[in-house]
Design an enzyme around this catalytic site. Structure first.
Site, PDB file in Angstrom:
ATOM      1  N   THR A   1      -4.952  10.831   0.148  1.00 22.36           N
ATOM      2  CA  THR A   1      -6.236  10.654   0.834  1.00 22.36           C
ATOM      3  C   THR A   1      -6.372  11.601   2.021  1.00 22.36           C
ATOM      4  O   THR A   1      -5.393  12.141   2.521  1.00 22.36           O
ATOM      5  CB  THR A   1      -6.367   9.209   1.385  1.00 22.36           C
ATOM      6  OG1 THR A   1      -5.261   8.960   2.277  1.00 22.36           O
ATOM      7  CG2 THR A   1      -6.374   8.197   0.264  1.00 22.36           C
TER       8      THR A   1
ATOM      9  N   LYS B   1     -30.535   5.573  -6.150  1.00 23.78           N
ATOM     10  CA  LYS B   1     -30.567   6.857  -6.856  1.00 23.78           C
ATOM     11  C   LYS B   1     -31.998   7.265  -7.213  1.00 23.78           C
ATOM     12  O   LYS B   1     -32.299   8.456  -7.297  1.00 23.78           O
ATOM     13  CB  LYS B   1     -29.683   6.789  -8.108  1.00 23.78           C
ATOM     14  CG  LYS B   1     -28.194   6.718  -7.733  1.00 23.78           C
ATOM     15  CD  LYS B   1     -27.281   7.025  -8.880  1.00 23.78           C
ATOM     16  CE  LYS B   1     -26.996   8.509  -8.943  1.00 23.78           C
ATOM     17  NZ  LYS B   1     -25.739   8.824  -9.630  1.00 23.78           N
TER      18      LYS B   1
ATOM     19  N   LYS C   1     -34.338   7.072  -5.275  1.00 22.71           N
ATOM     20  CA  LYS C   1     -34.822   7.751  -4.059  1.00 22.71           C
ATOM     21  C   LYS C   1     -34.073   9.071  -3.847  1.00 22.71           C
ATOM     22  O   LYS C   1     -34.164   9.677  -2.784  1.00 22.71           O
ATOM     23  CB  LYS C   1     -34.620   6.870  -2.820  1.00 22.71           C
ATOM     24  CG  LYS C   1     -35.112   5.453  -2.944  1.00 22.71           C
ATOM     25  CD  LYS C   1     -36.616   5.392  -3.084  1.00 22.71           C
ATOM     26  CE  LYS C   1     -37.064   3.958  -3.329  1.00 22.71           C
ATOM     27  NZ  LYS C   1     -38.385   3.887  -3.961  1.00 22.71           N
TER      28      LYS C   1
ATOM     29  N   HIS D   1       0.812  -1.220   0.000  1.00 24.07           N
ATOM     30  CA  HIS D   1       0.000   0.000   0.000  1.00 24.07           C
ATOM     31  C   HIS D   1       0.851   1.278   0.000  1.00 24.07           C
ATOM     32  O   HIS D   1       0.347   2.368  -0.259  1.00 24.07           O
ATOM     33  CB  HIS D   1      -0.909  -0.022   1.240  1.00 24.07           C
ATOM     34  CG  HIS D   1      -2.147   0.793   1.118  1.00 24.07           C
ATOM     35  ND1 HIS D   1      -2.208   1.964   0.380  1.00 24.07           N
ATOM     36  CD2 HIS D   1      -3.381   0.629   1.642  1.00 24.07           C
ATOM     37  CE1 HIS D   1      -3.433   2.467   0.467  1.00 24.07           C
ATOM     38  NE2 HIS D   1      -4.157   1.677   1.220  1.00 24.07           N
TER      39      HIS D   1
ATOM     40  N   LEU E   1     -30.912   9.542  -3.307  1.00 25.46           N
ATOM     41  CA  LEU E   1     -29.934   9.448  -2.221  1.00 25.46           C
ATOM     42  C   LEU E   1     -28.576   9.032  -2.803  1.00 25.46           C
ATOM     43  O   LEU E   1     -28.523   8.360  -3.829  1.00 25.46           O
ATOM     44  CB  LEU E   1     -30.391   8.404  -1.188  1.00 25.46           C
ATOM     45  CG  LEU E   1     -31.674   8.754  -0.423  1.00 25.46           C
ATOM     46  CD1 LEU E   1     -32.135   7.560   0.408  1.00 25.46           C
ATOM     47  CD2 LEU E   1     -31.473   9.975   0.475  1.00 25.46           C
ATOM     48  N   HIS E   2     -27.488   9.423  -2.121  1.00 22.58           N
ATOM     49  CA  HIS E   2     -26.153   9.078  -2.611  1.00 22.58           C
ATOM     50  C   HIS E   2     -25.813   7.635  -2.229  1.00 22.58           C
ATOM     51  O   HIS E   2     -25.838   7.291  -1.052  1.00 22.58           O
ATOM     52  CB  HIS E   2     -25.112  10.035  -2.021  1.00 22.58           C
ATOM     53  CG  HIS E   2     -23.795   9.979  -2.727  1.00 22.58           C
ATOM     54  ND1 HIS E   2     -23.054   8.807  -2.839  1.00 22.58           N
ATOM     55  CD2 HIS E   2     -23.082  10.923  -3.381  1.00 22.58           C
ATOM     56  CE1 HIS E   2     -21.954   9.051  -3.528  1.00 22.58           C
ATOM     57  NE2 HIS E   2     -21.948  10.337  -3.867  1.00 22.58           N
ATOM     58  N   PRO E   3     -25.482   6.773  -3.212  1.00 26.87           N
ATOM     59  CA  PRO E   3     -25.259   5.348  -2.913  1.00 26.87           C
ATOM     60  C   PRO E   3     -24.132   5.097  -1.898  1.00 26.87           C
ATOM     61  O   PRO E   3     -24.250   4.209  -1.048  1.00 26.87           O
ATOM     62  CB  PRO E   3     -24.890   4.736  -4.271  1.00 26.87           C
ATOM     63  CG  PRO E   3     -25.384   5.703  -5.293  1.00 26.87           C
ATOM     64  CD  PRO E   3     -25.356   7.056  -4.658  1.00 26.87           C
ATOM     65  N   ASP E   4     -23.052   5.873  -1.969  1.00 25.60           N
ATOM     66  CA  ASP E   4     -21.949   5.654  -1.022  1.00 25.60           C
ATOM     67  C   ASP E   4     -22.390   5.983   0.403  1.00 25.60           C
ATOM     68  O   ASP E   4     -22.115   5.242   1.341  1.00 25.60           O
ATOM     69  CB  ASP E   4     -20.728   6.500  -1.409  1.00 25.60           C
ATOM     70  CG  ASP E   4     -19.599   6.332  -0.400  1.00 25.60           C
ATOM     71  OD1 ASP E   4     -19.266   5.172  -0.087  1.00 25.60           O
ATOM     72  OD2 ASP E   4     -19.061   7.333   0.102  1.00 25.60           O
TER      73      ASP E   4
ATOM     74  N   TYR F   1     -13.496   5.386   9.885  1.00 26.08           N
ATOM     75  CA  TYR F   1     -12.665   6.080   8.888  1.00 26.08           C
ATOM     76  C   TYR F   1     -13.232   5.722   7.524  1.00 26.08           C
ATOM     77  O   TYR F   1     -13.409   4.543   7.228  1.00 26.08           O
ATOM     78  CB  TYR F   1     -11.230   5.547   9.022  1.00 26.08           C
ATOM     79  CG  TYR F   1     -10.299   5.849   7.866  1.00 26.08           C
ATOM     80  CD1 TYR F   1      -9.406   6.910   7.939  1.00 26.08           C
ATOM     81  CD2 TYR F   1     -10.290   5.068   6.706  1.00 26.08           C
ATOM     82  CE1 TYR F   1      -8.533   7.189   6.892  1.00 26.08           C
ATOM     83  CE2 TYR F   1      -9.420   5.342   5.649  1.00 26.08           C
ATOM     84  CZ  TYR F   1      -8.546   6.393   5.750  1.00 26.08           C
ATOM     85  OH  TYR F   1      -7.695   6.669   4.722  1.00 26.08           O
TER      86      TYR F   1
END
Length: 612
Positions: free
Chosen positions: A452, A410, A412, A327, A414-417, A439
């Site tokens: 990030t 979507k 509805k 990483h 609303l944001h999927p994440d 986090y």
């Protein structure tokens, strides 16, 4: 009819790098106010009052001075965070990084033309390797289009780190060696490394300026496989990369001291394009249940992966694939971009090679034979033992939730994440009867060398909503209103974090300046609420949206009593990977997944009610 075509020159991969804006430094006031907001859900009134006091003192005293120094640093460095983050997050920690830091995951080919099947692995590996090498060539010739969100350019620097990159252990701190060059910069390595049965082979992926074709790659892989099946196991030097960093650094120094040829071999592995692992395991998986491949990719045979390599492609003997990646040099989105490209290519060609079947007389793979003695063998044996104990403690699952996906959410509006994040919060709250510090990765690649920022989803609004959902006296209207408030707060914080206006990396910078200047650690960072709310790498839920493609990964939890929670979002499903430690009796990945599934259903129901 005459048509006038104006040929536009395609953008080069790295051409916009110098024009990206510098990483901003938020104001001290805004970061501290966001910090107080974030710790609030984890505090009693008395504790919160004490923390407000600590923060006020910090803001008026030492914090102001540290912030000024940070602003000075930001004037001379286009990304004030970059070196600090690399060191503190990836190069200085001494814990074994192969299991604790790497991300790993399944390849998605089994969803279309490559379901698990005996006797197909090398044929498929040669095709997927060919597409992977095409991607390397796109980056090398800078024909990979720079990524954008809308019209906003994203930093592409991490794409230099995908190939020919390796972390090298140091006694106190590791380093990253990157051998990649674009064509305009000059020659760069073009050999691959293949590991099988504890043995290591290498061959050049280019012959007479041309990338080897799948039939040629197949010949190379078949040669390695045949040699390994007919002869004894190798010593498995690769297992040393799974060891504690300082132990591995000392074992590596010893290896080089007993024979200088060992150093040449290490450099061949470090500079190779990537490592291909031929694994005997058959981790049967399906589009609904990727658990076996995910577990094997994250915790499989340490003698055939080089844990420090930026990309290990794992070929399982049932024709399925996985990967494990260090990483340190890049974030998961880089690998996702490549794997998504390869997946689309494999799908478009139905997994077949339709080009020439002629096999040129390419040199056969060469075995890389380390000189070892009893001490090296004992180091390898110690590494395998500690790795085995750690991996046996890990619980991993990877399931698809198939009742609905992005389309329904979507609809509805609303944001999927955010939908997934809130469902995870509710699942944790139900299972553990308390809010879970969390986090979520926010991407800051719109800034020069940005990586990030932390976004903290466990807001007071989320906790209020979780309380409403678990209180039988609360009616639907109250629950619905609380849910929408939690959505709005989450979306606002995520948007700010992506603009470089989060607070975690800022506070981290202030902490490091105090440390570098020899100041005592400011009380802000020793306050129990700092770590209880997740600060200092203590988040109970470590989560990340891996994207809207077919590619998913997995990581281990950040803390012993925590969970790793990675997911991807598709039109008709959410695919979730959860990890937990068996040695912690309170956590259980399966229970969290079951609660999460129920939460998704309840939330969609709530969103539907609100439209009636």
């Amino acid at each position: 009819m005459v048509t006038h075509l104006s040929e536009s020159v395609p953008e080069r991969t790295f051409q916009h790098q110098s024009s990206l804006p510098p990483l901003p430094v938020p104001s001290l006031e805004s970061s501290l106010s966001k910090y107080l907001d974030a710790v609030h859900p984890f505090a009693s009134e008395k504790e919160f009052k004490a923390t407000v006091d600590i923060v006020r003192k910090f803001q008026e005293g030492v914090g102001k001075e540290l912030h000024q120094k940070l602003l000075q640093r930001a004037k001379i460095k286009k990304n004030w965070l970059e070196e600090w983050w690399l060191d503190a997050a990836y190069l200085e920690p001494r814990i074994p990084s192969q299991l604790n830091v790497n991300f790993a995951g399944p390849a998605p080919y089994l969803e279309h033309c490559w379901p698990p099947a005996e006797g197909t692995s090398l044929q498929r590996a040669s095709v997927s390797a060919w597409h992977t090498l095409q991607y390397w060539n796109l980056i090398r010739t800078e024909r990979l289009a720079p990524q954008k969100i809308g019209k906003t350019l994203l930093d592409m620097d991490q794409f230099r780190m995908l190939f020919s990159t390796c972390k090298v252990p140091g006694v106190e701190k590791d380093v990253i060696l990157n051998y990649f060059k674009t064509e305009r910069e000059g020659p760069c390595p073009s050999h691959m490394v293949v590991m099988c049965h504890g043995r290591i082979f290498t061959f050049d992926a280019i012959c007479d300026g041309q990338i080897l074709t799948p039939p040629e790659l197949l010949r190379q892989l078949s040669y390695v496989k045949k040699r390994c099946e007919g002869e004894p196991e190798g010593v498995g030097v690769a297992a040393l990369t799974s060891e504690d960093r300082t132990r591995w650094a000392k074992a590596r120094e010893y290896l080089i001291n007993i024979d200088p040829h060992n150093k040449t071999i290490l450099e061949t592995i470090q500079s190779s394009l990537y490592v291909m692992s031929l694994d005997d395991v058959k981790p049967y998986s399906s589009p609904q249940n990727y658990t076996n491949i995910t577990r094997e990719s994250l915790t499989g045979n340490p003698t055939i992966r080089w844990g420090d390599k930026s990309y290990n492609s794992i070929v399982f003997s049932d024709g399925t694939f996985g990967s494990t990646c260090d990483h340190a040099p890049y974030d998961a989105m880089v690998l996702v971009s490549m794997c998504w490209y390869v997946d689309q290519q494999v799908k478009a060609t139905e997994g077949k090679w339709k080009g020439s079947t002629t096999v040129r007389s390419v040199s056969l793979p060469e075995e890389l034979l380390f000189t070892v003695d009893e001490k090296v063998r004992s180091d390898i044996s110690h590494a395998k033992q500690q790795y085995l104990e750690s991996t046996q403690d890990l619980q991993v699952l990877c399931y698809a939730f198939t009742s609905f996906g992005k389309v329904a959410v979507k609809q509805k509006k609303l944001h999927p994440d955010t939908f997934v994040q809130l469902a995870m919060q509710l699942a944790y709250y139900r299972l553990h009867n308390k809010p879970g510090s969390c986090y979520e990765t926010a991407m800051t690649r719109k800034f020069y060398h940005g990586r990030t920022e932390t976004m903290r989803p466990c807001t007071q609004e989320t906790v209020n909503w979780c309380k409403a959902m678990t209180d039988p006296k609360c009616d639907l209207n109250v629950r619905r209103k609380a849910m929408l408030q939690a959505f709005n707060k989450h979306n606002k914080l995520m948007a700010e974090a992506q603009e470089g206006k989060g607070f975690d990396r800022h506070l981290f910078g202030l902490y490091l300046i105090a440390k570098e200047d020899g100041h005592p650690t400011p009380e802000l960072f020793t306050d129990p609420l700092y770590s209880r709310s997740g600060g200092g790498g203590n988040f109970v839920l470590s989560s990340s949206l891996v994207g809207y493609t077919t590619v998913l990964g997995s990581v281990v939890p950040m803390v012993k009593h925590g969970y790793g929670f990675f997911y991807r979002i598709r039109d008709d499903r959410f695919v979730i990977s959860i990890s937990a430690w068996n040695s912690c009796r309170e956590t259980d990945a399966v229970s969290l997944f079951n609660n999460f599934s129920s939460s998704l259903h309840e939330m969609l129901h709530l969103a539907t009610m609100s439209q009636l």
